[in-house]
Design an enzyme around this catalytic site. Structure first.
Site, PDB file in Angstrom:
ATOM      1  N   HIS A   7       1.043  -1.133  -0.056  1.00 38.94           N
ATOM      2  CA  HIS A   7       0.067  -0.055  -0.286  1.00 38.94           C
ATOM      3  C   HIS A   7       0.898   1.281   0.064  1.00 38.94           C
ATOM      4  O   HIS A   7       1.702   1.358   0.782  1.00 38.94           O
ATOM      5  CB  HIS A   7      -1.063  -0.060   1.255  1.00 38.94           C
ATOM      6  CG  HIS A   7      -2.167   0.743   1.091  1.00 38.94           C
ATOM      7  ND1 HIS A   7      -2.644   1.445   2.296  1.00 38.94           N
ATOM      8  CD2 HIS A   7      -2.622   1.517   0.009  1.00 38.94           C
ATOM      9  CE1 HIS A   7      -3.818   2.037   1.856  1.00 38.94           C
ATOM     10  NE2 HIS A   7      -3.625   2.325   0.559  1.00 38.94           N
ATOM     11  N   ASP A  54       8.913   8.463 -20.171  1.00 38.00           N
ATOM     12  CA  ASP A  54       9.425   8.729 -21.491  1.00 38.00           C
ATOM     13  C   ASP A  54      10.955   8.032 -21.787  1.00 38.00           C
ATOM     14  O   ASP A  54      11.474   7.806 -20.642  1.00 38.00           O
ATOM     15  CB  ASP A  54       9.116   9.952 -21.936  1.00 38.00           C
ATOM     16  CG  ASP A  54      10.023  10.921 -21.314  1.00 38.00           C
ATOM     17  OD1 ASP A  54      11.122  10.869 -20.745  1.00 38.00           O
ATOM     18  OD2 ASP A  54       9.287  12.338 -21.262  1.00 38.00           O
ATOM     19  N   HIS A 109       7.892  19.604 -12.937  1.00 38.23           N
ATOM     20  CA  HIS A 109       8.767  18.600 -13.293  1.00 38.23           C
ATOM     21  C   HIS A 109       9.954  18.233 -12.516  1.00 38.23           C
ATOM     22  O   HIS A 109      10.273  17.344 -12.181  1.00 38.23           O
ATOM     23  CB  HIS A 109       9.151  19.089 -14.724  1.00 38.23           C
ATOM     24  CG  HIS A 109       9.795  17.973 -15.674  1.00 38.23           C
ATOM     25  ND1 HIS A 109       8.939  16.651 -15.701  1.00 38.23           N
ATOM     26  CD2 HIS A 109      11.045  17.870 -15.941  1.00 38.23           C
ATOM     27  CE1 HIS A 109      10.100  15.891 -16.264  1.00 38.23           C
ATOM     28  NE2 HIS A 109      11.278  16.541 -16.450  1.00 38.23           N
ATOM     29  N   TYR A 163       7.365  15.372 -21.251  1.00 39.89           N
ATOM     30  CA  TYR A 163       6.420  14.964 -20.130  1.00 39.89           C
ATOM     31  C   TYR A 163       5.642  13.767 -20.136  1.00 39.89           C
ATOM     32  O   TYR A 163       4.666  14.045 -19.362  1.00 39.89           O
ATOM     33  CB  TYR A 163       5.808  16.243 -19.705  1.00 39.89           C
ATOM     34  CG  TYR A 163       6.655  17.632 -19.789  1.00 39.89           C
ATOM     35  CD1 TYR A 163       7.672  17.845 -18.896  1.00 39.89           C
ATOM     36  CD2 TYR A 163       6.849  18.661 -20.709  1.00 39.89           C
ATOM     37  CE1 TYR A 163       8.721  18.739 -18.563  1.00 39.89           C
ATOM     38  CE2 TYR A 163       7.635  19.609 -20.598  1.00 39.89           C
ATOM     39  CZ  TYR A 163       8.575  19.889 -19.671  1.00 39.89           C
ATOM     40  OH  TYR A 163       9.343  20.653 -19.545  1.00 39.89           O
ATOM     41  N   ALA A 164       5.865  12.862 -20.696  1.00 38.61           N
ATOM     42  CA  ALA A 164       5.316  11.485 -20.653  1.00 38.61           C
ATOM     43  C   ALA A 164       5.718  10.732 -19.605  1.00 38.61           C
ATOM     44  O   ALA A 164       6.267   9.852 -19.844  1.00 38.61           O
ATOM     45  CB  ALA A 164       5.326  10.858 -22.095  1.00 38.61           C
ATOM     46  N   ASN A 165       5.287  11.201 -18.385  1.00 42.49           N
ATOM     47  CA  ASN A 165       5.839  10.470 -17.324  1.00 42.49           C
ATOM     48  C   ASN A 165       4.592  10.541 -16.259  1.00 42.49           C
ATOM     49  O   ASN A 165       3.984  11.521 -16.194  1.00 42.49           O
ATOM     50  CB  ASN A 165       6.980  11.097 -16.700  1.00 42.49           C
ATOM     51  CG  ASN A 165       8.025  11.491 -17.465  1.00 42.49           C
ATOM     52  OD1 ASN A 165       8.589  10.562 -18.048  1.00 42.49           O
ATOM     53  ND2 ASN A 165       8.306  12.737 -17.780  1.00 42.49           N
TER      54      ASN A 165
END
Length: 134
Positions: A20, A28, A101, A123-125
């Site tokens: 948990h 990316d 970021h 920013y594909a995170n």
């Protein structure tokens, strides 16, 4: 052989081992990965595998209680941001927290693992916080 969608052994083991509030980052191809965090490198070439398809497979196996995304994603990659939110809603209704970021990168130090995709969209995170199914 596993019957479910997730076939990658390291990633499957990682998800099965989560407790948990443990966190897993999907990123990316360019996000710096801290040396002390387990790297699950799926990147093959530009765009393969893609960020969104990786998110879908992970969410098909993982119960989440929270999501963390960089604020910059909304501005720089709005289509990706909307697609990510739509996928998350398909699996669960959870709160999305936005951070800068720089704060996002610092937060990855707490991840149990970072899954590197071949995605080249800025920013594909995303960080998923693990939940429990009971």
């Amino acid at each position: 052989m596993k019957k479910s969608a997730l076939l990658n052994a390291k990633l499957s083991h990682c998800i099965a081992s989560l407790g948990h509030f443990d966190e897993v980052t999907i990123c990316d191809a360019g996000l710096p990965i801290p040396i002390q965090v387990e790297r699950i490198d799926l990147a093959l070439t530009h765009g393969v595998p893609g960020f969104l398809e990786t998110v879908k497979v992970v969410l098909s196996e993982m119960h989440i209680t929270g999501v963390i995304v960089a604020e910059e994603m909304k501005l720089v990659s709005p289509k990706l941001h909307e697609a990510l939110l739509a996928i998350i809603k398909t699996y669960q209704a959870v709160e999305v927290t936005y951070v800068s970021h720089d704060a996002f990168k610092a937060k990855t130090f707490n991840s149990k693992a970072i899954v590197r995709t071949g995605e080249c969209t800025p920013y594909a995170n995303v960080i998923f916080q693990s939940g429990v199914v009971f």
